[in-house]
Enzyme design. Structure first.
Site, PDB file in Angstrom:
ATOM      1  N   ASN A  10      -4.173 -18.801  37.423  1.00  0.00           N
ATOM      2  CA  ASN A  10      -3.288 -17.699  37.806  1.00  0.00           C
ATOM      3  C   ASN A  10      -3.352 -17.514  39.333  1.00  0.00           C
ATOM      4  OD1 ASN A  10      -2.499 -15.018  38.518  1.00  0.00           O
ATOM      5  ND2 ASN A  10      -2.555 -14.456  36.360  1.00  0.00           N
ATOM      6  N   HIS A  13      -3.076 -13.652  42.971  1.00  0.00           N
ATOM      7  CA  HIS A  13      -3.793 -12.977  44.060  1.00  0.00           C
ATOM      8  C   HIS A  13      -3.765 -13.740  45.379  1.00  0.00           C
ATOM      9  CE1 HIS A  13      -4.417  -9.731  41.494  1.00  0.00           C
ATOM     10  NE2 HIS A  13      -4.977 -10.478  40.571  1.00  0.00           N
ATOM     11  N   HIS A  46       2.373 -13.750  37.264  1.00  0.00           N
ATOM     12  CA  HIS A  46       2.852 -12.495  36.681  1.00  0.00           C
ATOM     13  C   HIS A  46       3.818 -11.835  37.655  1.00  0.00           C
ATOM     14  CE1 HIS A  46       1.537  -8.314  34.872  1.00  0.00           C
ATOM     15  NE2 HIS A  46       2.834  -8.514  34.808  1.00  0.00           N
ATOM     16  N   ARG A  48       5.401  -8.802  38.422  1.00  0.00           N
ATOM     17  CA  ARG A  48       5.312  -7.389  38.016  1.00  0.00           C
ATOM     18  C   ARG A  48       6.575  -6.639  38.403  1.00  0.00           C
ATOM     19  NH1 ARG A  48      -0.214  -5.608  36.707  1.00  0.00           N
ATOM     20  NH2 ARG A  48       0.717  -3.552  36.631  1.00  0.00           N
ATOM     21  N   ARG A  52       4.270  -6.382  43.254  1.00  0.00           N
ATOM     22  CA  ARG A  52       3.160  -6.157  44.192  1.00  0.00           C
ATOM     23  C   ARG A  52       2.500  -7.462  44.633  1.00  0.00           C
ATOM     24  NH1 ARG A  52      -1.222  -3.358  40.179  1.00  0.00           N
ATOM     25  NH2 ARG A  52       0.548  -2.013  39.799  1.00  0.00           N
ATOM     26  N   GLU A  73       4.159 -14.653  33.137  1.00  0.00           N
ATOM     27  CA  GLU A  73       3.723 -13.386  32.535  1.00  0.00           C
ATOM     28  C   GLU A  73       4.697 -12.292  32.929  1.00  0.00           C
ATOM     29  OE1 GLU A  73      -0.175 -12.296  33.695  1.00  0.00           O
ATOM     30  OE2 GLU A  73      -1.104 -13.980  32.705  1.00  0.00           O
ATOM     31  N   THR A 104      -3.810  -5.565  34.436  1.00  0.00           N
ATOM     32  CA  THR A 104      -3.382  -5.360  33.058  1.00  0.00           C
ATOM     33  C   THR A 104      -4.582  -4.868  32.254  1.00  0.00           C
ATOM     34  OG1 THR A 104      -1.909  -7.207  33.437  1.00  0.00           O
ATOM     35  CG2 THR A 104      -2.126  -6.454  31.179  1.00  0.00           C
ATOM     36  N   GLU A 154      -2.705 -14.340  23.202  1.00  0.00           N
ATOM     37  CA  GLU A 154      -3.747 -14.459  24.221  1.00  0.00           C
ATOM     38  C   GLU A 154      -4.666 -13.250  24.057  1.00  0.00           C
ATOM     39  OE1 GLU A 154      -2.781 -15.886  28.094  1.00  0.00           O
ATOM     40  OE2 GLU A 154      -4.368 -14.737  29.044  1.00  0.00           O
ATOM     41  N   HIS A 197      -8.559 -12.977  31.164  1.00  0.00           N
ATOM     42  CA  HIS A 197      -8.693 -11.749  31.943  1.00  0.00           C
ATOM     43  C   HIS A 197     -10.151 -11.498  32.308  1.00  0.00           C
ATOM     44  CE1 HIS A 197      -7.771  -7.928  33.780  1.00  0.00           C
ATOM     45  NE2 HIS A 197      -6.510  -8.258  33.683  1.00  0.00           N
TER      46      HIS A 197
HETATM   47  N1  PXP Z   1      -4.118 -13.506  31.171  1.00  0.00           N
HETATM   48  C1  PXP Z   1      -3.260 -12.467  31.289  1.00  0.00           C
HETATM   49  C2  PXP Z   1      -2.314 -12.211  30.172  1.00  0.00           C
HETATM   50  C3  PXP Z   1      -3.230 -11.682  32.463  1.00  0.00           C
HETATM   51  O1  PXP Z   1      -2.363 -10.652  32.552  1.00  0.00           O
HETATM   52  C4  PXP Z   1      -4.092 -12.014  33.516  1.00  0.00           C
HETATM   53  C5  PXP Z   1      -4.041 -11.236  34.793  1.00  0.00           C
HETATM   54  O2  PXP Z   1      -2.785 -11.321  35.362  1.00  0.00           O
HETATM   55  C6  PXP Z   1      -4.957 -13.106  33.351  1.00  0.00           C
HETATM   56  C7  PXP Z   1      -4.970 -13.811  32.162  1.00  0.00           C
HETATM   57  C8  PXP Z   1      -5.904 -13.531  34.424  1.00  0.00           C
HETATM   58  O3  PXP Z   1      -6.837 -12.535  34.654  1.00  0.00           O
HETATM   59  P1  PXP Z   1      -7.813 -12.654  35.913  1.00  0.00           P
HETATM   60  O4  PXP Z   1      -6.955 -12.655  37.127  1.00  0.00           O
HETATM   61  O5  PXP Z   1      -8.665 -11.438  35.783  1.00  0.00           O
HETATM   62  O6  PXP Z   1      -8.579 -13.931  35.754  1.00  0.00           O
END
Ligand code: PXP
Length: 247
Positions: A10, A13, A46, A48, A52, A73, A104, A154, A197
């Protein structure tokens, strides 16, 4: 079962850091290309509602350059559905979204919105997207996700990771057990099971060891770790730990 566990990296960030200055760098698309080369099996982003981190242009750019699947996402809104139908990414993961949250925070309340969500995901499936629903490890939510026609669930690993970080090890282990049971339950219904997550080098292995889990989506920790060791080595280490746990 228990094939190779896929890693979705992901890149949200990277965009968070970029947007902190309103600059053009660091570029999440460049990060996605590095992730592909470092062994990611897919890229997760994602978009949003408040934009952001990831922007509409980022999604467009990712769709144009990625050679691995994009897991898009999004919240279950009409705006996001239109965007997904325009791009037709490999996968769509429906997540709950509140403007005021930092991330989330919980899973989607599928059971409460079953009818609406069934109608919401049908066109996405028809467009060829693999639809995943982000939920807590809860039998009611899993059954509802199954009934609405999702192909994938998930499981939200945030609570497990938070208990670990706070040193609440008994609660952590209880949550891990719940995740284990619900991964097996989801699989028994014919759903493909993913998890994610908050996962870190310290917390990834017990989840990676669940034979029913086919994919982990990991972002925040990897991007943070990249500051210290670089993005490519940060991803390779996560990959190594996942493979080791899979044994
Ligand atoms: N899976 C989902 C569905 C998420 O919403 C997120 C965060 O956007 C992640 C995985 C990844 O989470 P993290 O950034 O905390 O590793």
């Amino acid at each position: 079962m228990s094939g190779k566990l896929r890693l979705g990296v992901n890149i949200d960030h990277v965009a968070t850091v970029r947007n902190a200055r309103g600059s053009a760098y660091p570029d999440p698309i460049r990060a996605a290309k590095i992730a592909e080369d470092a062994g990611a099996d897919g890229i997760t982003a994602h978009l949003r509602e408040d934009r952001r981190h990831i922007s509409d242009a980022d999604i467009e750019g990712l769709m144009a350059v990625l050679t691995k699947p994009l897991n898009f996402e999004m919240a279950a809104t009409d705006e996001m559905q239109k965007i997904a139908l325009r791009h037709r990414p490999h996968a769509v993961c429906i997540v709950p979204e509140k403007r005021e949250e930092r991330t989330t925070e919980g899973g989607l309340e599928v059971a409460r919105e079953e009818n609406r969500l069934a109608h919401f995901i049908a066109p996405l499936r028809e467009a060829g997207c693999r639809v995943s629903i982000f939920i807590a490890a809860d039998a009611r939510q899993i059954e509802a996700a199954h009934r609405i026609g999702a192909q994938v669930i998930e499981l939200h690993t945030g609570a497990y990771c938070d208990f670990h970080a706070d040193g609440h090890f008994a609660q952590r282990d209880a949550e891990l057990e719940r995740l284990r049971e619900m991964a097996a339950y989801g699989h028994s219904l014919g759903l493909e099971v993913h998890a994610g997550h908050g996962l870190t080098y310290e917390t990834v292995q017990p989840v990676a060891a669940f034979p029913e889990v086919m994919e982990l989506n990991i972002g925040h920790f990897i991007i943070g770790e990249a500051i210290f060791r670089g993005l490519d080595p940060a991803i390779r280490e996560m990959r190594r730990l996942m493979d080791e746990a899979r044994g």
